[in-house]
Design a protein around this motif. Structure first.
Motif, PDB file in Angstrom:
ATOM      1  N   LYS A  16       6.950   7.120  27.832  1.00  0.00           N
ATOM      2  CA  LYS A  16       6.939   7.826  26.843  1.00  0.00           C
ATOM      3  C   LYS A  16       5.642   7.347  26.038  1.00  0.00           C
ATOM      4  O   LYS A  16       5.081   6.611  26.115  1.00  0.00           O
ATOM      5  N   LEU A  17       5.705   8.698  25.342  1.00  0.00           N
ATOM      6  CA  LEU A  17       4.250   8.659  24.468  1.00  0.00           C
ATOM      7  C   LEU A  17       4.455   9.134  23.245  1.00  0.00           C
ATOM      8  O   LEU A  17       5.336  10.010  22.961  1.00  0.00           O
ATOM      9  N   ASN A  18       3.797   8.681  22.215  1.00  0.00           N
ATOM     10  CA  ASN A  18       3.676   8.932  21.001  1.00  0.00           C
ATOM     11  C   ASN A  18       2.330   8.698  20.273  1.00  0.00           C
ATOM     12  O   ASN A  18       1.505   8.333  21.022  1.00  0.00           O
ATOM     13  N   ASN A  19       2.185   8.895  18.895  1.00  0.00           N
ATOM     14  CA  ASN A  19       1.066   8.518  18.261  1.00  0.00           C
ATOM     15  C   ASN A  19       1.420   7.850  16.695  1.00  0.00           C
ATOM     16  O   ASN A  19       2.219   8.596  16.075  1.00  0.00           O
ATOM     17  N   ARG A  20       0.776   6.781  16.400  1.00  0.00           N
ATOM     18  CA  ARG A  20       1.108   6.217  15.175  1.00  0.00           C
ATOM     19  C   ARG A  20       0.751   7.068  14.064  1.00  0.00           C
ATOM     20  O   ARG A  20       1.503   7.106  12.997  1.00  0.00           O
ATOM     21  N   LYS A  21       0.046   7.871  14.100  1.00  0.00           N
ATOM     22  CA  LYS A  21      -0.616   8.902  13.134  1.00  0.00           C
ATOM     23  C   LYS A  21       0.401   9.974  12.736  1.00  0.00           C
ATOM     24  O   LYS A  21       0.660  10.245  11.550  1.00  0.00           O
ATOM     25  N   ILE A  22       1.118  10.481  13.938  1.00  0.00           N
ATOM     26  CA  ILE A  22       2.270  11.284  13.651  1.00  0.00           C
ATOM     27  C   ILE A  22       3.442  10.724  13.061  1.00  0.00           C
ATOM     28  O   ILE A  22       4.059  11.232  11.953  1.00  0.00           O
ATOM     29  N   LEU A  23       3.721   9.382  13.463  1.00  0.00           N
ATOM     30  CA  LEU A  23       4.851   8.757  12.665  1.00  0.00           C
ATOM     31  C   LEU A  23       4.656   8.205  11.251  1.00  0.00           C
ATOM     32  O   LEU A  23       5.429   8.661  10.493  1.00  0.00           O
ATOM     33  N   ASP A  24       3.230   7.951  11.060  1.00  0.00           N
ATOM     34  CA  ASP A  24       2.968   7.833   9.508  1.00  0.00           C
ATOM     35  C   ASP A  24       3.332   8.983   8.721  1.00  0.00           C
ATOM     36  O   ASP A  24       3.826   9.007   7.817  1.00  0.00           O
ATOM     37  N   GLY A  25       2.721  10.093   9.446  1.00  0.00           N
ATOM     38  CA  GLY A  25       2.906  11.399   8.645  1.00  0.00           C
ATOM     39  C   GLY A  25       4.174  11.813   8.441  1.00  0.00           C
ATOM     40  O   GLY A  25       4.675  12.396   7.500  1.00  0.00           O
ATOM     41  N   MET A  26       5.135  11.844   9.635  1.00  0.00           N
ATOM     42  CA  MET A  26       6.319  12.286   9.670  1.00  0.00           C
ATOM     43  C   MET A  26       7.191  11.383   8.619  1.00  0.00           C
ATOM     44  O   MET A  26       7.966  11.984   7.843  1.00  0.00           O
ATOM     45  N   TYR A  34      -1.724  -1.114  16.306  1.00  0.00           N
ATOM     46  CA  TYR A  34      -1.973   0.110  16.882  1.00  0.00           C
ATOM     47  C   TYR A  34      -2.277   1.222  15.724  1.00  0.00           C
ATOM     48  O   TYR A  34      -1.755   1.089  14.832  1.00  0.00           O
ATOM     49  N   THR A  35      -3.107   2.062  16.036  1.00  0.00           N
ATOM     50  CA  THR A  35      -3.660   2.780  15.151  1.00  0.00           C
ATOM     51  C   THR A  35      -3.603   4.339  15.472  1.00  0.00           C
ATOM     52  O   THR A  35      -3.789   5.241  14.854  1.00  0.00           O
ATOM     53  N   GLY A  36      -3.158   4.591  16.917  1.00  0.00           N
ATOM     54  CA  GLY A  36      -3.185   5.915  17.276  1.00  0.00           C
ATOM     55  C   GLY A  36      -2.230   6.304  18.451  1.00  0.00           C
ATOM     56  O   GLY A  36      -1.045   5.801  18.273  1.00  0.00           O
ATOM     57  N   VAL A  37      -2.482   6.570  19.575  1.00  0.00           N
ATOM     58  CA  VAL A  37      -1.563   7.108  20.640  1.00  0.00           C
ATOM     59  C   VAL A  37      -1.017   5.700  21.084  1.00  0.00           C
ATOM     60  O   VAL A  37      -1.693   4.499  21.154  1.00  0.00           O
ATOM     61  N   ILE A  38       0.287   5.697  21.460  1.00  0.00           N
ATOM     62  CA  ILE A  38       1.195   4.691  21.785  1.00  0.00           C
ATOM     63  C   ILE A  38       1.989   5.155  23.172  1.00  0.00           C
ATOM     64  O   ILE A  38       2.270   6.333  23.050  1.00  0.00           O
ATOM     65  N   TYR A  39       2.097   4.015  23.994  1.00  0.00           N
ATOM     66  CA  TYR A  39       3.007   4.652  25.385  1.00  0.00           C
ATOM     67  C   TYR A  39       3.808   3.290  25.645  1.00  0.00           C
ATOM     68  O   TYR A  39       3.405   2.126  25.615  1.00  0.00           O
ATOM     69  N   GLU A  40       4.738   3.574  26.524  1.00  0.00           N
ATOM     70  CA  GLU A  40       5.497   2.614  27.088  1.00  0.00           C
ATOM     71  C   GLU A  40       6.187   3.138  28.284  1.00  0.00           C
ATOM     72  O   GLU A  40       6.842   4.326  28.254  1.00  0.00           O
TER      73      GLU A  40
END
Lengths: 499, 499
Positions: free
Chosen positions: B215-225, B336-342
């Motif tokens: 799974k891949l995401n990005n903290r910057k997208i989350l914050d903006g969302m 975390y400040t950017g890309v995150i994954y699990e």
């Protein structure tokens, strides 16, 4: 938690206050949140101060008596550990692992006076624990708990902890590695003892640290010797620890300690002095057998007979030239019950003088029984890895290769995607490869990295190579460059690398 | 200290009393001796009670939440560690080592709510220290202290400590291993991030645990969302941690937590619900770019652009089929400040169901700056080694070979000295060999040991072989036996072993 600005921090404080209201009544959660609030308010008070000021607040260092090891130091250490492990494995040893902390009562009463050096964990509710002081007591605890492991030849390489006064010069740290090899089980007398000593000698030879020898003695002989010399039973421990200082002090000073400090009669001390000056090989066994006073003592006789047998086996193993049967060796630890030994480094340089003992051990037949009530005889050796490391670092003349990289993928004109594609192909074919994460790196810098890291091959590409479907392969050792088609790149490199 | 009988113990008590008189005035030594006396008197009180009674006194166990690993378990673990290391090294990583405990203030304020799980050492005078909670904060502390290590690709395999409620079933222990790989340095955006994910995928494939995805995401997208959905700034952390529960809870329950517990307006929650249900690959980037509300938010735009670039690199590395861009992934840690994954394991068996996340990480650009005031951007991954170990153990069907022994030297009629001589010759020629330490072992038992330990070759001798200067070599796999002269024994075995 980091905050980009004060308002973000304040928002977080508000959010936690909200959370705290929500969990009202749940005392544990409330307390945790209160703690967080406190920390955040401290951060708020600090906010706006320069980073220099903030830095002064936290001391960024490692705890006293501990240290980091950087990549170059770790390369030397890993090579050393691998060498040691290969010898342990050559002799059929398995490894086990135990926790870094033990219940405090497991360690209590095992280290005599040195128990004060044990690190305790804080009582945060629950069991009272301490960091392990060595690997021997946890091994004995393991044997006591696992009845199907009464016969085991195991090694264990791990860190131990002593709240001692650290001294970088003497290599005395509060956290350090131990490398232990032990044989547990009831066997033909002196056979495992001989193999343990053989293992220690093989390791020290293979580590190529320089000249060393192994002092050998037997607790049973020492006990008998003290008895026939007339040492009162209650003084034996104290006198034994005085004898143990003979490697650092003159006989005159040791005698003084025995008579003046420990109240031993001078004629008794003189009798001891005669014995502890004796050194030799298998011949010393005969000499001691001929000493009817000593040999008629039951304990001394048992010890001398063991040594005679041991020398037969050490001779079979071809290591008697490394052995010095030395009646002055006593060893500090209480739990030894038979053969004891200590490998000593013959230093030729100032840097490593005073390194002293580089491996030590002995037979301890009573330790497991302290936990389980059932005796499991054990004999083992601990390699003084931190001292060996100090010797190896002092010998280190050229720069250490820290990576295992085989191919450095570079380009004269950027080519980031192409460099990534080539690396992917190499990785998928089990070739260790690297590229720099920059979009337009200078070729000079890339080749300098390759050289500095002692990477044997460089791939060099540019737009013309990409168009032609080739790569240039440079062999760093010879400086030769060859053009290879992309289709043949992997097999070409595998052949060159002997893979 | 063990005592053979009560009088020996009493003698020791007297000896320590004497010592105590001698050190009179030296308070430290006096106190240490007083402590010893106390312990010995406790032993004296116990003396003579049956070993059963004594055993009941000390609880012989490991601390709660910790465990031993026996030889078979360690064989599986070492194979796992070696596999992981080989991939780290394939990508040019070096290793460093840091102490097992750090100054308490280094760890403070890094783990949010989980700080309560940190193990503290007892204050025994001197610095206040805690056991490390992970390997990331010590790495950041190392980078802050070592200015010439601003660009480093390092791995670290070591134990970490969390005073959590242990659960064997969930594989949650208080002491466990972490395997971390991190890249520090300022580089072309997303290139190191792509390599870190590639490394994680390579490792999980090489460990052969079965099907998984990342799974891949990005903290910057989350914050903006969260911003465009209308989440008040101060609620973002709380809402983010609610979103993170979507892998275990239904959307309905998560929405309930957001609105009822955390006071979010239902229409805001519904807007979030629309986003966090989105999953996909590179196509999802295009979809999010087309969402003008989201893409006009600066933080979201930055995150989406990063993901678009990242997918280009993941495609070059050939791993997009393993990736699920998933807007519901939030990750617990604050830094975390950017890309995150699990990475998530697709379990097919009951034994390993609920294993869940088997590797996780992300970009943390602010952590080093908390120590040094100078930012060092970092991205990394931690392999969930204990969960991987649980999967591997569940898959383990046949018995594990625990030793590296190649030749077992046996005899039909004792021949202890001869067996030792042969072993010595094999060891000296780098052949891994063992013999039993018994004088007259039964041949049946020796061959059974050889078979049980899966040792490929047995040497069998008897008086006739010794007289003729030959040995019988038995190959266990085929059962064939050959007679080989002693002079040719080593070269014969080396050829057979491919050495």
């Amino acid at each position: 938690m980091t905050f980009a600005n004060l308002s973000e921090l304040e928002a977080q404080i508000e959010a936690i206050k909200d959370q705290k209201k929500l969990v009202k009544g749940d005392k544990e959660k409330e307390a945790a949140l209160a703690l967080q609030l406190k920390e955040l308010n401290v951060q708020k008070a600090q906010f706006g101060k320069s980073s220099e000021q903030q830095k002064n607040k936290i001391t960024v260092k490692v705890p006293k008596g501990t240290r980091d090891f950087n990549d170059k130091e770790m390369a030397v250490r890993e090579h050393m550990f691998d060498t040691i492990k290969s010898v342990f494995k050559k002799h059929g040893a398995v490894t086990i692992d135990t926790p870094v902390f033990e219940l405090k009562e497991i360690l209590s009463g095992k280290y005599g006076e040195d128990s004060k050096l044990i690190y305790d964990l804080k009582d945060q509710g629950g069991e009272i624990c301490s960091l392990r002081y060595d690997l021997t007591v946890p091994f004995a605890r393991f044997l006591a708990m696992n009845r199907d492991y009464q016969n085991i030849k195991r090694y264990h390489i791990a860190k131990v902890y002593r709240r001692d006064n650290p001294s970088i010069n003497k290599g005395r740290m509060r956290e350090f590695n131990q490398c232990d090899f032990d044989i547990a089980g009831t066997y033909e007398p002196m056979v495992p003892d001989a193999e343990v000593i053989k293992v220690a000698v093989e390791i020290l030879e293979k580590l190529d640290i320089g000249s060393f020898f192994v002092k050998l003695n037997n607790r049973k002989i020492l006990d008998g010797m003290f008895q026939v010399c007339g040492v009162p039973q209650e003084k034996i421990r104290a006198i034994s620890s005085a004898v143990d200082k003979l490697d650092k002090m003159s006989w005159e000073d040791v005698k003084k300690e025995m008579t003046e400090e420990k109240g031993l009669a001078p004629e008794v001390a003189d009798r001891i002095g005669k014995y502890v000056s004796l050194k030799g090989g298998a011949d010393l066994c005969e000499k001691l057998i001929a000493d009817s006073t000593l040999y008629s003592n039951a304990s001394a006789k048992a010890g001398i007979d063991e040594m005679k047998t041991l020398f037969v086996y050490l001779d079979i193993f071809g290591i008697t030239d490394k052995i010095s049967f030395d009646l002055s060796l006593a060893r500090g630890l209480d739990y030894y019950t038979g053969v004891i030994y200590e490998a000593v480094f013959n230093s030729t340089s100032e840097e490593t003088s005073g390194v002293g003992s580089i491996a030590a051990g002995g037979r301890y037949d009573g330790l497991v029984g302290m936990f389980s009530g059932t005796e499991v005889p054990c004999v083992g050796v601990s390699i003084g890895i931190e001292r060996v490391y100090a010797i190896l670092m002092a010998k280190q003349s050229q720069s250490v290769k820290t990576t295992s990289t085989e191919v450095y993928v570079s380009a004269v004109d950027g080519q980031l995607a192409e460099r990534m594609k080539i690396c992917k192909e190499l990785w998928d074919n089990n070739i260790n490869a690297e590229f720099t994460y920059k979009a337009s790196p200078k070729i000079k810098n890339q080749l300098a990295t390759c050289e500095k890291q002692q990477i044997p091959f460089a791939i060099i590409i540019g737009s013309s190579e990409v168009q032609q479907g080739v790569v240039k392969v440079k062999e760093l050792a010879t400086g030769t460059e060859e053009s290879v088609s992309r289709a043949e790149m992997v097999s070409y490199l595998k052949a060159k690398l002997g893979k």
